[in-house]
Design an enzyme around this catalytic site. Sequence first.
Site, PDB file in Angstrom:
ATOM      1  N   GLY A 267     -16.133  20.860  -4.856  1.00 10.12           N
ATOM      2  CA  GLY A 267     -15.247  21.584  -5.750  1.00 10.12           C
ATOM      3  C   GLY A 267     -14.256  22.033  -5.055  1.00 10.12           C
ATOM      4  O   GLY A 267     -13.860  21.243  -4.436  1.00 10.12           O
ATOM      5  N   LEU A 268     -15.235  23.337  -3.767  1.00  7.88           N
ATOM      6  CA  LEU A 268     -13.501  23.634  -2.942  1.00  7.88           C
ATOM      7  C   LEU A 268     -11.907  23.593  -4.056  1.00  7.88           C
ATOM      8  O   LEU A 268     -11.360  22.978  -3.705  1.00  7.88           O
ATOM      9  CB  LEU A 268     -12.770  22.190  -2.048  1.00  7.88           C
ATOM     10  CG  LEU A 268     -14.071  21.677  -0.960  1.00  7.88           C
ATOM     11  CD1 LEU A 268     -14.572  21.062  -0.123  1.00  7.88           C
ATOM     12  CD2 LEU A 268     -14.184  23.243  -0.408  1.00  7.88           C
ATOM     13  N   HIS A 269     -11.928  24.077  -5.382  1.00  7.06           N
ATOM     14  CA  HIS A 269     -11.169  24.611  -5.937  1.00  7.06           C
ATOM     15  C   HIS A 269     -11.154  25.340  -6.821  1.00  7.06           C
ATOM     16  O   HIS A 269     -12.032  25.942  -7.027  1.00  7.06           O
ATOM     17  CB  HIS A 269     -10.474  23.223  -7.058  1.00  7.06           C
ATOM     18  CG  HIS A 269     -11.704  22.730  -7.580  1.00  7.06           C
ATOM     19  ND1 HIS A 269     -12.140  21.846  -7.800  1.00  7.06           N
ATOM     20  CD2 HIS A 269     -11.825  22.669  -9.148  1.00  7.06           C
ATOM     21  CE1 HIS A 269     -13.729  21.525  -9.151  1.00  7.06           C
ATOM     22  NE2 HIS A 269     -13.151  22.463  -9.543  1.00  7.06           N
ATOM     23  N   ALA A 270     -10.000  25.863  -7.586  1.00  8.01           N
ATOM     24  CA  ALA A 270     -10.283  26.803  -8.969  1.00  8.01           C
ATOM     25  C   ALA A 270      -9.292  26.190  -9.994  1.00  8.01           C
ATOM     26  O   ALA A 270      -8.808  25.773 -10.028  1.00  8.01           O
ATOM     27  CB  ALA A 270      -9.149  28.187  -8.514  1.00  8.01           C
TER      28      ALA A 270
END
Length: 134
Positions: A47-50
């Site tokens: 992930g490590l995102h929006a």
Amino acid sequence: MQIKLIQLQKHGDERGSLVALEEEKNIPFPIKRVYYLFKTQDGVRRGLHAHKKLKQVAIAVRGSCRFLLDDGDEKIDLLLDNPAQGLLIESFMWREMYDFSDDCVLMVLADDYYDEGDYIRSYEEFHALAHGGK
């Protein structure tokens, strides 16, 4: 921050179980993309995102993993380990997935196709946008 876990209706008998996923019924948006993660290595964070607009539902169809969700003001950590439960991830929500069990298969349903322009990959940028207006 309010997190919504969607209880998915499970059907079954002595032969096994079945969960049906239907857009605009138990999935609260049109489904345009489905993908899944598996064989995630120990210690890896995904992930490590929006997303600026994208909405998703994540389901641990096998095994388990942890989610860290962050709306810019509050962080919530939760375990996803029930194949009859989906985690609704609204737009503009930072997400990190980690602590995957060896057998984890994490399926994600999305309301739109892949668009790199919809990603916010820098936490600093996400945090600044969250506090300076979206």
